[in-house]
Design an enzyme around this catalytic site. Structure first.
Site, PDB file in Angstrom:
ATOM      1  N   PHE A 183       0.833  -1.204   0.000  1.00 42.42           N
ATOM      2  CA  PHE A 183       0.000   0.000   0.000  1.00 42.42           C
ATOM      3  C   PHE A 183       0.872   1.261   0.000  1.00 42.42           C
ATOM      4  O   PHE A 183       1.808   1.357   0.808  1.00 42.42           O
ATOM      5  CB  PHE A 183      -0.872  -0.048   1.255  1.00 42.42           C
TER       6      PHE A 183
ATOM      7  N   SER B 279       3.154  -6.953   1.993  1.00 40.16           N
ATOM      8  CA  SER B 279       2.003  -6.352   2.649  1.00 40.16           C
ATOM      9  C   SER B 279       0.724  -6.552   1.835  1.00 40.16           C
ATOM     10  O   SER B 279       0.332  -7.694   1.609  1.00 40.16           O
ATOM     11  CB  SER B 279       2.297  -4.884   2.931  1.00 40.16           C
ATOM     12  N   MET B 280       0.072  -5.495   1.348  1.00 41.12           N
ATOM     13  CA  MET B 280      -1.098  -5.711   0.497  1.00 41.12           C
ATOM     14  C   MET B 280      -0.707  -6.451  -0.785  1.00 41.12           C
ATOM     15  O   MET B 280      -1.527  -7.147  -1.380  1.00 41.12           O
ATOM     16  CB  MET B 280      -1.788  -4.398   0.152  1.00 41.12           C
TER      17      MET B 280
ATOM     18  N   TRP C  81      -0.751  -8.596   4.232  1.00 43.16           N
ATOM     19  CA  TRP C  81      -1.929  -7.946   4.826  1.00 43.16           C
ATOM     20  C   TRP C  81      -3.146  -8.303   3.988  1.00 43.16           C
ATOM     21  O   TRP C  81      -3.116  -8.179   2.747  1.00 43.16           O
ATOM     22  CB  TRP C  81      -1.731  -6.424   4.820  1.00 43.16           C
TER      23      TRP C  81
ATOM     24  N   ASP D  15       5.850  -6.731  13.655  1.00 47.68           N
ATOM     25  CA  ASP D  15       4.949  -6.080  12.690  1.00 47.68           C
ATOM     26  C   ASP D  15       3.722  -5.532  13.411  1.00 47.68           C
ATOM     27  O   ASP D  15       2.933  -6.295  13.974  1.00 47.68           O
ATOM     28  CB  ASP D  15       4.539  -7.087  11.607  1.00 47.68           C
TER      29      ASP D  15
ATOM     30  N   HIS E 196       7.251  -4.613   9.894  1.00 49.22           N
ATOM     31  CA  HIS E 196       6.450  -4.705   8.674  1.00 49.22           C
ATOM     32  C   HIS E 196       7.281  -4.358   7.450  1.00 49.22           C
ATOM     33  O   HIS E 196       7.007  -4.858   6.356  1.00 49.22           O
ATOM     34  CB  HIS E 196       5.261  -3.743   8.788  1.00 49.22           C
TER      35      HIS E 196
HETATM   36  O1  9J3 Z   1       0.435  -2.754   2.112  1.00 46.66           O
HETATM   37  C1  9J3 Z   1       0.468  -2.506   3.319  1.00 46.66           C
HETATM   38  O2  9J3 Z   1       1.435  -1.996   3.920  1.00 46.66           O
HETATM   39  C2  9J3 Z   1      -0.810  -2.831   4.041  1.00 46.66           C
HETATM   40  C3  9J3 Z   1      -0.875  -2.318   5.410  1.00 46.66           C
HETATM   41  C4  9J3 Z   1      -1.765  -1.115   5.529  1.00 46.66           C
HETATM   42  O3  9J3 Z   1      -1.301  -0.002   5.444  1.00 46.66           O
HETATM   43  O4  9J3 Z   1      -3.077  -1.357   5.732  1.00 46.66           O
HETATM   44  C5  9J3 Z   1      -3.870  -0.260   6.179  1.00 46.66           C
HETATM   45  C6  9J3 Z   1      -5.104  -0.179   5.371  1.00 46.66           C
END
Ligand code: 9J3
Ligand code: ZN
Length: 306
Positions: A107, A175-176, A200, A221, A253
């Protein structure tokens, strides 16, 4: 129970049988000599996907593997379904094609956040495509579709398509992008390997995934805590799926965003084992790695079918 094929007490061999036995012994000796003389080349024939020399702990921890790497930029203006990116590829064509992996960022992040993995993995013998997403705010399901669009671009239209075996593909992401990695594996079971990095996702259960999946979590994380992300994702994978959970020690993270030898060595091993079917790398996955200065915890089933 006794093996039903176990023969009864041996009979004295006839002269003909003795002669056949002598002939076979000579044939076996010839094969042994041939194998010795041909060396590693004979192994490559056993597994047509095997690439590069036999690995060592040092070779998978090294900043670069045995292959020279070139890269080529892909403009977002020339593609659809994702945001362009950079392709890192081994320059060698003497061994035929390589497997390929697409890597998605998290993200608000760009391909630059995963760039370290490009040459690190490509120099071990993979074509690696670090991508940008359509927008930096795209959610995991969208990132999953974008990973697949990037794979299709890579194997069907890119300038390096001829260097890739389109039956040996994998996905990774942070993450995402790691959540998207699970989405991509769920929707395309033909993928050979998936590696979500501090993933995530709002979807906590992945019983649909049959692709061999290595999930990497980080003990510190606070954005995608392992208790509500990486751990349930791992636990929900079918036990019939080749799966592993690597929890990084003293990590955050954002540990996957800079050069990380623990991530690299187990990612290389996972990709080699499942994209290239290269059992020479199984020694690093099985028996399961023990907790250490860099590994908080490791769970998994040792690779199936080997
Ligand atoms: O891609 C990410 O770092 C997902 C973590 C995040 O910021 O989720 C909050 C919506
Ligand atoms: Zn689910």
């Amino acid at each position: 129970m006794q093996n039903p094929h176990t023969p009864a007490a041996p009979r004295p061999a006839s002269r003909g049988a003795r002669r056949r036995l002598a002939g076979m012994t000579a044939a076996v000796a010839a094969v042994v000599a041939f194998t010795t003389l041909t060396g590693p080349g004979a192994q490559a024939a056993d597994n047509p996907y095997e690439r590069g020399p036999a690995p060592t702990e040092a070779s998978i921890e090294a900043l670069r593997g045995p292959y020279s790497v070139a890269d080529t930029s892909v403009s977002r203006l020339g593609v659809s379904g994702f945001g362009g990116g950079t392709i890192y590829y081994p320059t060698s064509t003497s061994e035929g094609t390589f497997g390929a992996v697409v890597v998605a960022p998290g993200f608000t992040a760009y391909q630059s956040s995963m760039a370290w993995l490009g040459p690190r993995l490509a120099s071990q013998g993979f074509v690696v495509f670090t991508i940008d997403t359509n927008t930096t705010l795209d959610q995991p399901d969208s990132r999953g579709r974008q990973l697949l669009a990037a794979l299709d671009y890579l194997t069907e239209r890119s300038s390096v398509r001829g260097r890739i075996d389109s039956s040996r593909l994998g996905v990774m992401g942070h993450s995402m992008g790691g959540g998207g990695t699970l989405e991509a594996a769920k929707s395309r079971p033909s993928l050979q390997a998936a590696i979500p990095l501090t993933p995530w996702n709002l979807d906590k259960t992945w019983p649909e995934v049959s692709t061999p999946t290595l999930i990497v979590g980080a003990d510190g994380d606070t954005v995608a805590p392992v208790l509500t992300h990486a751990e349930p994702f791992y636990s929900s994978l079918p036990s019939s799926t080749d799966r592993a959970y690597l929890e990084l020690n003293n990590a955050t993270h954002f540990s996957p965003n800079t050069s990380n030898t623990t991530i690299a060595k187990y990612s290389i091993s996972w990709l080699k084992r499942f994209i290239d079917n290269d059992t020479r790398y199984e020694q690093f996955l099985c028996p399961l790695p023990r907790p250490s200065l860099t590994i908080e915890e490791y769970r998994g089933n040792c690779p199936h079918g080997s």
